[in-house]
Design an enzyme around this catalytic site. Structure first.
Site, short mmCIF file in Angstrom:
data_model
loop_
_atom_site.label_atom_id
_atom_site.label_comp_id
_atom_site.label_asym_id
_atom_site.label_seq_id
_atom_site.Cartn_x
_atom_site.Cartn_y
_atom_site.Cartn_z
N CYS A 7 0.87 -1.17 0.00
CA CYS A 7 0.00 0.00 0.00
C CYS A 7 0.90 1.22 0.00
O CYS A 7 2.11 1.11 -0.19
CB CYS A 7 -0.97 -0.01 1.17
SG CYS A 7 -0.20 0.16 2.78
N CYS A 79 -4.86 -1.00 -1.30
CA CYS A 79 -5.45 0.34 -1.29
C CYS A 79 -6.89 0.25 -1.79
O CYS A 79 -7.20 -0.58 -2.63
CB CYS A 79 -4.67 1.27 -2.21
SG CYS A 79 -2.93 1.36 -1.85
N CYS A 87 -3.16 3.42 -5.79
CA CYS A 87 -2.35 2.28 -5.38
C CYS A 87 -1.01 2.33 -6.08
O CYS A 87 -0.94 2.65 -7.26
CB CYS A 87 -3.04 0.99 -5.77
SG CYS A 87 -3.96 0.26 -4.44
#
Length: 159
Positions: A7, A79, A87
């Protein structure tokens, strides 16, 4: 098999996934997590939740994808792109899948409401990790297209 949970900040979701995966994974499977712009700390609520769930928290820290100890075989981004998050894109010859989860670090409200956001993220990630580990992994390791299809499907599961 090495799995990277990726992430942006590497302080909540990817840490929850890394710790949960390593807690549940069979011998020979290992997860790491990283961020494209690491926060530099693990959110205390993530660590507290893992401890309540009986999952070891020692050694987990926010880290950059530039400092990975291993080359991943699978990269899972966590994400929530529906929430407008961007992301990070991992570059490299690896199997990639997306398991979007809302970031509990952005939750607001009472302590109970914020804790509930962390628990929701954890429960979604755990359900997906359990589904991943329930796959016929030895069979799928040799069939990347099928493994990718299964991982993409798992990314839509809710607990």
């Amino acid at each position: 098999m090495n799995v990277l949970f990726l992430c942006t900040g590497n302080s909540c979701r990817s840490i929850l996934a890394e710790a949960t995966f390593n807690h549940l994974a069979p011998v020979g499977w290992h997860a790491v997590s990283a961020g494209s712009k690491p926060a530099g700390y693990v959110h205390p609520r993530s660590l507290a939740l893992l401890a309540r769930e009986g999952i070891a928290t020692e050694g987990y820290h926010s880290k950059s994808w530039d400092d990975l100890p291993v080359t991943p075989d699978v990269v899972v981004t966590v994400c929530a792109s529906a929430a407008g998050e961007t992301c990070p894109v991992y570059l490299g010859p690896v199997l990639r899948t997306h398991w979007g989860v809302e970031d509990p670090a952005h939750a607001t409200g009472t302590d109970e409401e914020i804790d509930a956001a962390f628990m929701t993220a954890y429960q979604i990630l755990r359900a997906r990790i359990e589904a991943f580990l329930a796959l016929p992994l030895s069979e799928l390791q040799g069939d990347r297209a099928r493994l990718k299809a299964e991982l993409d499907r798992i990314g839509t599961l809710l607990p």
